[in-house]
Motif scaffolding. Structure first.
Motif, PDB file in Angstrom:
ATOM      1  N   VAL A 100       4.581 -12.799   2.170  1.00  0.00           N
ATOM      2  CA  VAL A 100       4.507 -11.720   2.989  1.00  0.00           C
ATOM      3  C   VAL A 100       3.884 -12.457   4.437  1.00  0.00           C
ATOM      4  O   VAL A 100       2.659 -12.758   4.147  1.00  0.00           O
ATOM      5  N   GLY A 101       4.757 -12.526   5.280  1.00  0.00           N
ATOM      6  CA  GLY A 101       4.145 -13.212   6.423  1.00  0.00           C
ATOM      7  C   GLY A 101       3.623 -14.632   6.002  1.00  0.00           C
ATOM      8  O   GLY A 101       4.371 -15.499   5.475  1.00  0.00           O
ATOM      9  N   LYS A 102       2.294 -14.975   6.559  1.00  0.00           N
ATOM     10  CA  LYS A 102       1.804 -16.142   6.272  1.00  0.00           C
ATOM     11  C   LYS A 102       1.119 -16.061   4.822  1.00  0.00           C
ATOM     12  O   LYS A 102       0.796 -17.220   4.240  1.00  0.00           O
ATOM     13  N   GLN A 103       1.258 -15.140   4.158  1.00  0.00           N
ATOM     14  CA  GLN A 103       0.234 -14.969   2.882  1.00  0.00           C
ATOM     15  C   GLN A 103       1.277 -15.273   1.790  1.00  0.00           C
ATOM     16  O   GLN A 103       2.446 -14.679   1.537  1.00  0.00           O
ATOM     17  N   LYS A 147      20.410 -12.317  -2.594  1.00  0.00           N
ATOM     18  CA  LYS A 147      18.748 -12.037  -2.823  1.00  0.00           C
ATOM     19  C   LYS A 147      18.463 -12.397  -4.166  1.00  0.00           C
ATOM     20  O   LYS A 147      19.270 -12.754  -4.943  1.00  0.00           O
ATOM     21  N   ILE A 148      17.254 -12.301  -4.696  1.00  0.00           N
ATOM     22  CA  ILE A 148      16.832 -12.669  -5.948  1.00  0.00           C
ATOM     23  C   ILE A 148      16.525 -11.260  -6.578  1.00  0.00           C
ATOM     24  O   ILE A 148      16.091 -10.458  -5.990  1.00  0.00           O
ATOM     25  N   VAL A 149      17.030 -11.081  -7.676  1.00  0.00           N
ATOM     26  CA  VAL A 149      17.363  -9.641  -8.567  1.00  0.00           C
ATOM     27  C   VAL A 149      15.847  -9.941  -9.377  1.00  0.00           C
ATOM     28  O   VAL A 149      15.684 -10.513 -10.266  1.00  0.00           O
ATOM     29  N   LEU A 150      15.058  -8.619  -9.432  1.00  0.00           N
ATOM     30  CA  LEU A 150      14.091  -8.412 -10.244  1.00  0.00           C
ATOM     31  C   LEU A 150      14.541  -7.474 -11.123  1.00  0.00           C
ATOM     32  O   LEU A 150      14.549  -6.299 -10.908  1.00  0.00           O
ATOM     33  N   TYR A 151      14.446  -7.856 -12.381  1.00  0.00           N
ATOM     34  CA  TYR A 151      14.679  -6.588 -13.544  1.00  0.00           C
ATOM     35  C   TYR A 151      13.501  -6.249 -14.199  1.00  0.00           C
ATOM     36  O   TYR A 151      12.578  -7.212 -14.591  1.00  0.00           O
ATOM     37  N   ASN A 152      13.234  -5.152 -13.781  1.00  0.00           N
ATOM     38  CA  ASN A 152      11.864  -4.663 -14.299  1.00  0.00           C
ATOM     39  C   ASN A 152      11.934  -3.511 -15.132  1.00  0.00           C
ATOM     40  O   ASN A 152      11.067  -2.519 -14.814  1.00  0.00           O
ATOM     41  N   LEU A 227       2.894  -6.388  -9.990  1.00  0.00           N
ATOM     42  CA  LEU A 227       2.470  -6.808  -8.613  1.00  0.00           C
ATOM     43  C   LEU A 227       3.596  -6.648  -7.687  1.00  0.00           C
ATOM     44  O   LEU A 227       3.580  -6.239  -6.299  1.00  0.00           O
ATOM     45  N   LEU A 228       4.947  -7.477  -7.928  1.00  0.00           N
ATOM     46  CA  LEU A 228       5.922  -7.786  -7.245  1.00  0.00           C
ATOM     47  C   LEU A 228       6.388  -6.431  -6.941  1.00  0.00           C
ATOM     48  O   LEU A 228       6.867  -5.996  -5.725  1.00  0.00           O
ATOM     49  N   SER A 229       6.598  -5.447  -7.840  1.00  0.00           N
ATOM     50  CA  SER A 229       7.185  -4.069  -7.625  1.00  0.00           C
ATOM     51  C   SER A 229       6.362  -3.533  -6.604  1.00  0.00           C
ATOM     52  O   SER A 229       6.929  -2.614  -5.729  1.00  0.00           O
ATOM     53  N   LYS A 230       5.104  -3.612  -6.804  1.00  0.00           N
ATOM     54  CA  LYS A 230       4.119  -2.647  -5.781  1.00  0.00           C
ATOM     55  C   LYS A 230       4.280  -3.129  -4.442  1.00  0.00           C
ATOM     56  O   LYS A 230       4.525  -2.374  -3.541  1.00  0.00           O
ATOM     57  N   MET A 231       4.311  -4.525  -4.366  1.00  0.00           N
ATOM     58  CA  MET A 231       4.460  -5.110  -3.123  1.00  0.00           C
ATOM     59  C   MET A 231       5.884  -5.016  -2.262  1.00  0.00           C
ATOM     60  O   MET A 231       5.918  -4.636  -1.195  1.00  0.00           O
ATOM     61  N   LEU A 232       6.737  -4.694  -3.111  1.00  0.00           N
ATOM     62  CA  LEU A 232       8.034  -4.496  -2.678  1.00  0.00           C
ATOM     63  C   LEU A 232       8.091  -3.204  -2.168  1.00  0.00           C
ATOM     64  O   LEU A 232       8.829  -2.665  -0.968  1.00  0.00           O
ATOM     65  N   PRO A 236       9.552  -4.177   1.716  1.00  0.00           N
ATOM     66  CA  PRO A 236      10.733  -4.444   1.089  1.00  0.00           C
ATOM     67  C   PRO A 236      11.481  -5.607   1.582  1.00  0.00           C
ATOM     68  O   PRO A 236      12.438  -6.279   0.950  1.00  0.00           O
ATOM     69  N   LYS A 237      10.885  -6.164   2.589  1.00  0.00           N
ATOM     70  CA  LYS A 237      11.519  -7.226   3.431  1.00  0.00           C
ATOM     71  C   LYS A 237      10.601  -8.661   2.747  1.00  0.00           C
ATOM     72  O   LYS A 237      11.048  -9.723   3.371  1.00  0.00           O
ATOM     73  N   LEU A 238       9.672  -8.612   1.818  1.00  0.00           N
ATOM     74  CA  LEU A 238       9.043  -9.644   1.210  1.00  0.00           C
ATOM     75  C   LEU A 238       9.961 -10.626   0.827  1.00  0.00           C
ATOM     76  O   LEU A 238      11.038 -10.367   0.377  1.00  0.00           O
TER      77      LEU A 238
END
Length: 453
Positions: A100-103, A147-152, A227-232, A236-238
């Motif tokens: 996310v940005g530079k992080q 895109k990359i698909v995340l199956y969660n 974590l990835l789901s929460k950050m999405l 959403p553009k991460l």
């Protein structure tokens, strides 16, 4: 009609020498619980050999080791069955991070068995999260391409039998990459198949569909997926980056390992007990399925130690390649048919070395009713779940030959904490529980051998 059949069999069983059978079964449990050697064998398999993925050096060493163990026990016959197996290698450890940005936040992943590698520079793209293939289809090419698909979709925590929960989630691991590729995805990341929230990614087999691009796919730890789901949701553009270096090599030669005690009255009738010798490459494969292998060897050791001379031939099989091909189980059944062997029953232990609960069966109503009739002898040892439904992957091909398929059922609550993860080590196995399972299987083998089907 089925209930009447069970009642009749139960009544007929009352005429058996139940008192004598109870004494023999008690002796079997006493022998295994006081003198059992399964944990010692498992210690060598786990600590001295370790990971045993098909085609690997570890798999080859495990073949030689278990063959020697059986020879040292002086089983009547010990032999190898040649089988060609898939040879997939993980290569250098995977890398992954959320950007996310530079992080950049590092998250744990593990390539799924059979996956292709990423480009040498890795894959980085925006992420689309879905719970199932239906959601993916609704999004379509317009939203998925590039895109990359995340199956969660998590395993259902409300299922008491965790294998039901696993069955309800595992299709996203097995077919997720190809489903995502249909809509132009460049990668697929799958939530690990476990109810435990931790940082251990759980690998496992996947398969590519014909005519669809082969995109790289990996499991992400449950904590990483959360974590990835929460950050999405927050951004959403991460972007997500991952790199893996796996490769599929040409098929490799390997073996099933077979030992037997010859029957004294009906040697042509065979009762099989076994587990799969191969394991995934992340850990020692102690629960999956080192436990099942050493329990199966212990069945024959205990019967021999007690001087029990079976009527029928009792055979132990270490199947190779259950995890990513089932070549060993298929080859064993093919050879059985080719050699006109008559397998009346096959018992598989591939659910971990936890506290025994019972046995699940696939067969005719008559066959199943015969085993259910033994419940009053086995219940004293906690074996109360004896019913239709079960079997096993490696013994499955024998079903076409009329063999009664029996799956040993230990308690399932902790199995998927370790399944296919680096935590599947010897330390995850309790010696007493392991021995109880071996004794349970030996008791059932004794009864099937004595009374037939």
């Amino acid at each position: 009609m089925k209930k009447l059949l069970i009642v009749l069999l139960l009544c007929s069983f009352s005429s058996f020498s139940q008192e004598n059978d109870s004494l023999i079964i008690r002796k079997i449990f006493d022998e295994v619980l006081s003198k059992g050697e399964a944990y010692k064998t498992l210690t060598h398999l786990s600590k001295k050999i370790g990971p045993r993925l098909s085609g690997s050096e570890g798999a080859a060493k495990s073949v030689l080791f278990t063959k020697k163990v059986m020879e040292d026990y002086q089983f009547d016959k010990v032999f190898l069955q040649d089988v060609m197996v898939p040879h997939w290698v993980r290569g250098k450890k995977e890398e992954a991070f959320i950007e996310v940005g530079k992080q950049k936040i590092i998250v744990p992943i593990a390539a799924l068995g059979g996956s292709v590698a990423t480009a040498t520079t890795g894959v980085k793209a925006e992420v689309i999260e879905v719970k199932n293939f239906e959601e993916l289809k609704m999004l379509g090419t317009e939203k998925v391409k590039g895109k990359i698909v995340l199956y969660n979709r998590p395993m259902d925590a409300t299922k008491i039998n965790t294998f039901e929960a696993y069955g309800g989630a595992v299709n996203q691991r097995g077919g997720g990459a190809s489903e995502a590729a249909k809509y132009g995805a460049v990668g697929a990341i799958v939530r690990s198949m476990t109810t435990l929230n931790d940082d251990n990614p759980h690998t496992g087999g996947m398969r590519y569909a014909t005519g669809v691009p082969m995109i790289p796919t990996a499991a992400i730890s449950t904590n990483g997926a959360n974590l990835l789901s929460k950050m999405l949701k927050e951004n959403p553009k991460l972007q997500f980056y991952f790199k893996q270096n796996c490769e599929t090599l040409p098929d490799a030669p390997s073996h099933n390992v077979v030992g037997e005690i010859k029957g004294t009255e009906k040697p042509e009738e065979i009762i099989v007990v076994g587990g799969h010798l191969d394991s995934w490459d992340l850990a020692e494969g102690a629960q999956d399925d080192g436990a099942g292998c050493v329990q199966s060897i212990e069945v024959l050791r205990a019967l021999k130690a007690l001087g029990i001379k079976p009527k029928r031939t009792i055979r132990v099989v270490m199947f190779m390649n259950e995890e990513n091909g089932l070549r060993g189980g298929t080859k064993y059944a093919d050879l059985a048919k080719q050699n006109n062997e008559k397998h009346i029953a096959a018992i598989e232990s591939d659910n971990g070395g936890f506290t025994p609960r019972g046995f699940g069966m696939v067969g005719t109503d008559t066959q199943i009713a015969k085993i259910v009739a033994y419940k009053n002898l086995l219940a004293a040892y906690g074996l109360n779940e004896i019913s239709k439904g079960g079997g096993g992957a490696d013994i499955g091909p024998l079903g076409q030959q009329g063999t009664l398929l029996i799956g040993f059922k230990p308690d399932s609550q902790r199995y998927f904490d370790f399944h296919h993860a680096k935590s599947d080590t010897l330390e995850a196995v309790n010696e007493r529980e392991l021995n109880l399972g071996a004794a349970s299987m030996a008791a059932l083998v004794y009864l099937i051998d004595k009374y037939g089907l």
